[in-house]
Design a protein around this motif. Structure first.
Motif, PDB file in Angstrom:
ATOM      1  N   MET A 117      19.543   5.835  -5.600  1.00 48.15           N
ATOM      2  CA  MET A 117      18.743   4.654  -6.071  1.00 48.15           C
ATOM      3  C   MET A 117      17.120   4.498  -5.302  1.00 48.15           C
ATOM      4  O   MET A 117      16.868   4.291  -4.266  1.00 48.15           O
ATOM      5  N   ARG A 118      16.357   5.496  -5.883  1.00 50.20           N
ATOM      6  CA  ARG A 118      15.077   5.847  -5.328  1.00 50.20           C
ATOM      7  C   ARG A 118      14.187   4.645  -5.268  1.00 50.20           C
ATOM      8  O   ARG A 118      13.428   4.562  -4.166  1.00 50.20           O
ATOM      9  N   THR A 119      14.082   3.630  -6.098  1.00 52.81           N
ATOM     10  CA  THR A 119      13.479   2.491  -5.938  1.00 52.81           C
ATOM     11  C   THR A 119      13.631   1.822  -4.559  1.00 52.81           C
ATOM     12  O   THR A 119      12.771   1.446  -3.839  1.00 52.81           O
ATOM     13  N   ASP A 126       9.750  12.376  -0.624  1.00 51.84           N
ATOM     14  CA  ASP A 126       9.131  10.934  -0.377  1.00 51.84           C
ATOM     15  C   ASP A 126       8.149  11.079   0.938  1.00 51.84           C
ATOM     16  O   ASP A 126       7.252  10.369   0.746  1.00 51.84           O
ATOM     17  N   LEU A 127       8.634  11.707   1.905  1.00 55.38           N
ATOM     18  CA  LEU A 127       7.718  11.867   3.173  1.00 55.38           C
ATOM     19  C   LEU A 127       6.370  12.554   2.792  1.00 55.38           C
ATOM     20  O   LEU A 127       5.318  12.188   3.243  1.00 55.38           O
ATOM     21  N   ASP A 128       6.641  13.568   1.858  1.00 51.99           N
ATOM     22  CA  ASP A 128       5.393  14.323   1.543  1.00 51.99           C
ATOM     23  C   ASP A 128       4.525  13.351   0.734  1.00 51.99           C
ATOM     24  O   ASP A 128       3.220  13.291   1.039  1.00 51.99           O
ATOM     25  N   GLY A 129       5.000  12.477  -0.033  1.00 47.72           N
ATOM     26  CA  GLY A 129       3.994  11.500  -0.833  1.00 47.72           C
ATOM     27  C   GLY A 129       3.437  10.477  -0.111  1.00 47.72           C
ATOM     28  O   GLY A 129       2.578   9.909  -0.453  1.00 47.72           O
ATOM     29  N   MET A 130       4.111  10.133   1.319  1.00 48.70           N
ATOM     30  CA  MET A 130       3.386   9.274   2.021  1.00 48.70           C
ATOM     31  C   MET A 130       2.410   9.807   3.305  1.00 48.70           C
ATOM     32  O   MET A 130       1.793   8.976   3.731  1.00 48.70           O
ATOM     33  N   GLY A 131       2.073  11.105   3.094  1.00 48.39           N
ATOM     34  CA  GLY A 131       1.154  11.747   3.728  1.00 48.39           C
ATOM     35  C   GLY A 131       1.726  12.635   4.873  1.00 48.39           C
ATOM     36  O   GLY A 131       1.054  13.153   5.897  1.00 48.39           O
ATOM     37  N   GLN A 184       0.760  -1.283   0.090  1.00 47.21           N
ATOM     38  CA  GLN A 184      -0.084  -0.062   0.327  1.00 47.21           C
ATOM     39  C   GLN A 184       0.895   1.200   0.146  1.00 47.21           C
ATOM     40  O   GLN A 184       0.591   2.191  -0.884  1.00 47.21           O
ATOM     41  N   TYR A 185       2.062   1.284   0.860  1.00 47.46           N
ATOM     42  CA  TYR A 185       2.828   2.515   1.056  1.00 47.46           C
ATOM     43  C   TYR A 185       3.554   2.475  -0.578  1.00 47.46           C
ATOM     44  O   TYR A 185       3.957   3.745  -0.859  1.00 47.46           O
ATOM     45  N   MET A 186       4.031   1.639  -0.951  1.00 47.30           N
ATOM     46  CA  MET A 186       4.775   1.712  -2.276  1.00 47.30           C
ATOM     47  C   MET A 186       3.942   2.351  -3.399  1.00 47.30           C
ATOM     48  O   MET A 186       4.228   3.129  -4.001  1.00 47.30           O
ATOM     49  N   ARG A 187       2.485   1.936  -3.383  1.00 53.45           N
ATOM     50  CA  ARG A 187       1.639   2.493  -4.428  1.00 53.45           C
ATOM     51  C   ARG A 187       1.606   4.134  -4.072  1.00 53.45           C
ATOM     52  O   ARG A 187       1.344   4.795  -4.959  1.00 53.45           O
ATOM     53  N   GLN A 188       1.330   4.471  -2.811  1.00 50.81           N
ATOM     54  CA  GLN A 188       1.331   5.778  -2.396  1.00 50.81           C
ATOM     55  C   GLN A 188       2.723   6.474  -3.001  1.00 50.81           C
ATOM     56  O   GLN A 188       2.686   7.833  -3.151  1.00 50.81           O
ATOM     57  N   LEU A 189       3.766   6.080  -2.573  1.00 53.75           N
ATOM     58  CA  LEU A 189       4.884   6.812  -3.203  1.00 53.75           C
ATOM     59  C   LEU A 189       5.041   6.921  -4.525  1.00 53.75           C
ATOM     60  O   LEU A 189       5.487   7.840  -5.113  1.00 53.75           O
ATOM     61  N   GLN A 190       4.271   6.025  -5.380  1.00 51.91           N
ATOM     62  CA  GLN A 190       4.635   5.834  -6.788  1.00 51.91           C
ATOM     63  C   GLN A 190       3.664   7.053  -7.379  1.00 51.91           C
ATOM     64  O   GLN A 190       3.769   7.638  -8.281  1.00 51.91           O
ATOM     65  N   THR A 191       2.432   6.918  -6.870  1.00 52.33           N
ATOM     66  CA  THR A 191       1.218   7.803  -7.267  1.00 52.33           C
ATOM     67  C   THR A 191       1.272   9.052  -6.478  1.00 52.33           C
ATOM     68  O   THR A 191       0.567  10.230  -7.080  1.00 52.33           O
ATOM     69  N   ARG A 192       1.838   9.127  -5.445  1.00 48.65           N
ATOM     70  CA  ARG A 192       1.725  10.323  -4.582  1.00 48.65           C
ATOM     71  C   ARG A 192       0.547  10.720  -4.054  1.00 48.65           C
ATOM     72  O   ARG A 192       0.168  12.019  -4.078  1.00 48.65           O
TER      73      ARG A 192
END
Length: 603
Positions: free
Chosen positions: A538-540, A490-495, A453-461
């Motif tokens: 290495m972002r991924t 990245d932290l902003d993308g996770m909420g 779930q968190y990986m999807r949030q990081l990718q879609t923000r």
């Protein structure tokens, strides 16, 4: 036949020596700052550009050098620290070999300006690849000003294998911290690309530790102080509640020199046995003062490995000193205000009349006279579907399914699982399937669900964020603050929503919607420490690290009782994941106890 052994030229010999002494830009800063300390400087300024790739400048107000000394200092084995071999066993300075400046000059371009207090004019000289190109008198401040440019410009292979700027800057800060923690009476500054990283004023040792690693550490430090005929030990250790699994500040120093010593680290760890959880460690800043004749610092080029003559007695002294410090801390009574949810135990009084408890029951109740049964036969048939005696064809099919991988049978498992689940000891979810009994680790299963779930949030923000009523403050060290700035997006993308307060402090204004009840300050520190171990480029991989740390903190803990609907949700969400069998770090999530194995156990 001609002779084949010959002496190497000085330029080649210096490059070989530089490979051992100068490993990266941090090594240059270590050597130059240590020389400045040995020169009696009270103010030392370090300026780096592009993490030392472009230039490194170290300015001090020490005693400086004469024209002759400035020229001679770049020759191999030229030093003012020792005169004879016996001096190696009575060292009171950081450097002594006379290799550092020669090694730096062999792989870089150097400009030096230096002046002694009694001289009207100073000396300016330039060196390129170990060769003097210019020397003249100049007007400059008292002390020395070293400027090292284009490190490894004549060794392309070494320059190519330098890490990213963020990684090299972290190494520079680590080397800088090891020096400033020893000399609290010296003022230090560190600038990177015109940005101030450290500005440390003179003060006490504890103040220097707090200035380097943050104010939050101040309340977790316990003093250690013991004097013996063999050695003197002083410094600070952390309280048991400051223990962490990662990112723990642990430093040993002997006679003002940083050292790595796993044997002494074991002594500190032994002193905290049964006081901290398994796998966690406490911070410590331990300073040894021993007779220079009882140690040998000349066993490694970096001088971080030091041999002690009396290791075992010092080990015992160190462990006893730490235990005493922790014991004195624990003797102080504490008032526990966290009484919410605890049973109210009345105070016993001798004359108080105690009543015998009465049991109330309905004498007319008969469970066999109820009109409605607890469950219908059809429900029992659904619950135990597939658990009857298997035929030979079923046994053969079961053997074939054992050879198949867990991933290929996820869809079949979902179609065959029972809607009724059982939670075993608050840790495992057990449910019946056609091939047997499936056992799921609820904590690991939830980690896998949240990770994806968190990986999807990081990718879609597109993460849901929740504002907090009272913002929490997170205090970080300088290195952690630099890393946090790099992963801010990245932290902003996770909420998360963070705002800088200055002094490496941040206010947490909003958190991801599913993190209620999680200690946000500890979570953010663990995420930053995990990010420090991964290259930011290495972002991924970095996203996987951040998502895994968050998933571990937010997952259902062991011992939490789940309803059947909650267990059903966990099972359904688990089998909707890309990989339901393993956690992101490779641990098993579930197993299936086959029907044939159950029958074999019950024979």
């Amino acid at each position: 036949m001609s002779d084949i052994i010959q002496l190497l030229p000085d330029s080649v010999a210096n490059q070989i020596a530089a490979g051992e002494v100068i490993q990266r830009p941090a090594s240059v800063i270590k050597e130059l700052v240590e020389n400045a300390v040995d020169a009696g400087a009270k103010n030392i300024h370090v300026i780096v550009v592009d993490a030392g790739r472009t230039s490194i400048q170290v300015i001090d107000d020490g005693k400086g050098m004469s024209e002759t000394d400035a020229r001679l200092s770049f020759e191999r084995h030229a030093t003012s620290k020792i005169r004879k071999a016996d001096d190696l066993f009575a060292l009171h300075t950081m450097g002594f070999r006379g290799e550092a400046l020669a090694s730096i000059a062999a792989v870089a371009q150097i400009e030096l300006k230096t002046r002694r207090p009694d001289d009207e004019l100073g000396t300016s000289l330039t060196i390129s690849a170990g060769k003097f190109t210019n020397q003249e008198a100049c007007s400059c401040a008292v002390g020395s000003n070293f400027k090292v440019e284009n490190l490894f410009f004549n060794v392309p292979a070494r320059r190519k294998f330098l890490k990213s700027n963020s990684t090299e800057l972290n190494h520079i800060i680590a080397a800088f911290e090891r020096i400033v923690l020893v000399y609290p009476d010296v003022a230090f500054t560190l600038h990177s690309n015109d940005s101030e990283v450290f500005n440390l004023r003179r003060g006490s040792l504890k103040q220097r530790i707090v200035d380097v690693f943050g104010k939050r550490l101040n309340q977790d430090l316990l003093p250690v102080d013991v004097e013996t005929s063999m050695c003197d030990i002083h410094g600070f250790v952390g309280k048991p509640e400051s223990a962490r699994k990662k990112g723990v500040y642990q430093y040993f120093f002997v006679n003002g020199r940083y050292m790595k010593h796993p044997y002494f680290a074991k002594a500190v760890q032994t002193a905290f046995e049964r006081l901290v959880p398994m796998g966690e460690q406490v911070p410590y800043f331990i300073y040894f003062q021993v007779n220079p004749e009882d140690i040998d610092v000349n066993i490694h080029p970096t001088k971080t490995e030091i041999k002690f003559e009396n290791e075992q007695p010092i080990w015992q002294i160190l462990m006893a000193a730490v235990k005493e410090s922790v014991g004195m801390f624990n003797d102080i009574p504490a008032i526990d205000f966290d009484t919410e949810g605890r049973p109210d135990i009345p105070v016993f009084t001798q004359n108080h009349q105690v009543e015998v408890p009465k049991v109330q029951y309905n004498p007319n109740y008969n469970p066999f006279k109820t009109e409605k049964s607890i469950t219908t036969p059809s429900q029992w048939e659904d619950l135990y579907q597939g658990l009857s005696q298997p035929h030979e064809e079923d046994v053969f099919a079961s053997q074939q399914s054992e050879e198949a991988t867990m991933e290929s049978s996820n869809d079949n498992v979902m179609a065959e699982k029972s809607p009724i689940h059982y939670q075993y000891k608050g840790k495992y979810i057990m449910t019946a399937v056609k091939s047997g009994l499936m056992i799921i680790d609820q904590y690991r299963a939830h980690i896998r669900i949240l990770f994806e779930q968190y990986m999807r949030q990081l990718q879609t923000r597109h993460a849901l964020s929740q504002k907090v009523l009272f913002p929490q403050t997170v205090q970080l060290s300088t290195v952690e603050s630099l890393t946090l700035d790099k992963i801010q997006d990245d932290l902003d993308g996770m909420g998360f929503e963070l705002s800088a307060l200055g002094g490496n402090s941040y206010a947490v204004n909003a958190i991801p919607a599913e993190l209620e009840g999680v200690d946000i300050t500890i979570l953010l520190k663990e995420m930053v420490v995990a990010a420090m171990e991964k290259p930011i480029d290495m972002r991924t991989d970095l996203h996987e690290v951040l998502a895994l740390v968050m998933a571990r903190k937010a997952a259902i803990p062991y011992g939490q009782v789940l309803s059947n609907d909650e267990m059903e949700s966990v099972v359904n969400n688990l089998f909707a994941c890309q990989n339901a069998s393993y956690t992101p770090d490779g641990k098993n999530v579930l197993c299936i106890l086959k029907q044939s194995e159950i029958e074999l156990l019950l024979k």
